[in-house]
Enzyme design. Structure first.
Site, PDB file in Angstrom:
ATOM      1  N   HIS A   1       0.857  -1.184   0.000  1.00 57.98           N
ATOM      2  CA  HIS A   1       0.000   0.000   0.000  1.00 57.98           C
ATOM      3  C   HIS A   1       0.895   1.237   0.000  1.00 57.98           C
ATOM      4  CE1 HIS A   1      -3.767  -2.088   1.870  1.00 57.98           C
ATOM      5  NE2 HIS A   1      -3.264  -2.762   0.856  1.00 57.98           N
TER       6      HIS A   1
ATOM      7  N   GLU B   1       1.164   3.791   1.898  1.00 57.69           N
ATOM      8  CA  GLU B   1       1.763   4.125   3.194  1.00 57.69           C
ATOM      9  C   GLU B   1       2.955   3.229   3.502  1.00 57.69           C
ATOM     10  OE1 GLU B   1      -1.438   3.432   2.456  1.00 57.69           O
ATOM     11  OE2 GLU B   1      -2.767   4.096   4.061  1.00 57.69           O
TER      12      GLU B   1
ATOM     13  N   CYS C   1      -5.813   1.748   6.144  1.00 54.61           N
ATOM     14  CA  CYS C   1      -6.480   0.507   6.528  1.00 54.61           C
ATOM     15  C   CYS C   1      -5.848   0.002   7.826  1.00 54.61           C
ATOM     16  CB  CYS C   1      -6.333  -0.534   5.424  1.00 54.61           C
ATOM     17  SG  CYS C   1      -4.642  -1.143   5.217  1.00 54.61           S
TER      18      CYS C   1
ATOM     19  N   CYS D   1      -2.020  -0.828   7.493  1.00 55.78           N
ATOM     20  CA  CYS D   1      -1.184   0.370   7.431  1.00 55.78           C
ATOM     21  C   CYS D   1      -1.198   1.116   8.760  1.00 55.78           C
ATOM     22  CB  CYS D   1      -1.654   1.280   6.304  1.00 55.78           C
ATOM     23  SG  CYS D   1      -1.392   0.551   4.669  1.00 55.78           S
TER      24      CYS D   1
END
Length: 175
Positions: free
Chosen positions: A46, A48, A76, A79
């Protein structure tokens, strides 16, 4: 946040969900990232996490208590926990994620009193441009899926029109 939106555009250009992230330390950009799970075959890639990995490598430490993250979509749970473990000072996100958001939309991992680190969270910064980018991306994806379905339907021969069907294969026959 404008730099994070630019990173989100990069994700879109390579066929990823357009989410971008930027990490600052003392007001200076030290790392950026955009979604890459599809292109890297890595479900943890992701935006991040990509930015977090770059920052940790650059700074030579997995703990980044003096850093701030700007991301175009609410983190999420995966993360959020990575950012909490890295001890980020502050996280700023653009638009809320009503399906998987872990900073208040679905759950709020950052406000759990039993955790040993607490990160300041700000949401809604440049929310509309980030949300519009996601809406446009998914509208394009849906249109492409409709076109693919229409093309498959146009090339299919209805069963009633098929005149010569091959004999069924039997397991005793060679392939």
């Amino acid at each position: 946040m404008r730099l994070a939106l630019d990173q989100a555009q990069n994700a879109w250009l390579v066929g990823e969900v357009p989410v971008g992230a930027v990490i600052l330390r003392e007001g200076r950009v030290i790392a950026t990232g955009y979604n890459r799970p599809i292109t890297t075959h890595d479900p943890t890639a992701h935006a991040e996490v990509v930015a977090l990995r770059h920052a940790a490598t650059l700074l030579g430490n997995y703990r980044l208590p003096e850093c701030e993250l700007f991301v175009t979509l609410e983190p999420c749970a995966m993360c959020a926990m990575a950012l909490l473990h890295a001890r980020f000072k502050r996280i700023v996100f653009a638009t809320h994620d009503p399906k998987t958001g872990a900073a208040g939309s679905v759950v709020d991992l950052f406000s759990q009193p039993l955790l040993n680190h607490h990160t300041r969270i700000e949401g809604g910064v440049m929310a509309e441009p980030a949300a519009q980018l996601l809406r446009d991306f998914f509208a394009e994806r849906r249109a492409q899926a409709r076109e693919r379905r229409a093309a498959r339907t146009a090339t299919c021969i209805p069963v009633a029109e098929a005149t010569e069907l091959p004999a069924p294969w039997h397991p005793s026959e060679p392939i």
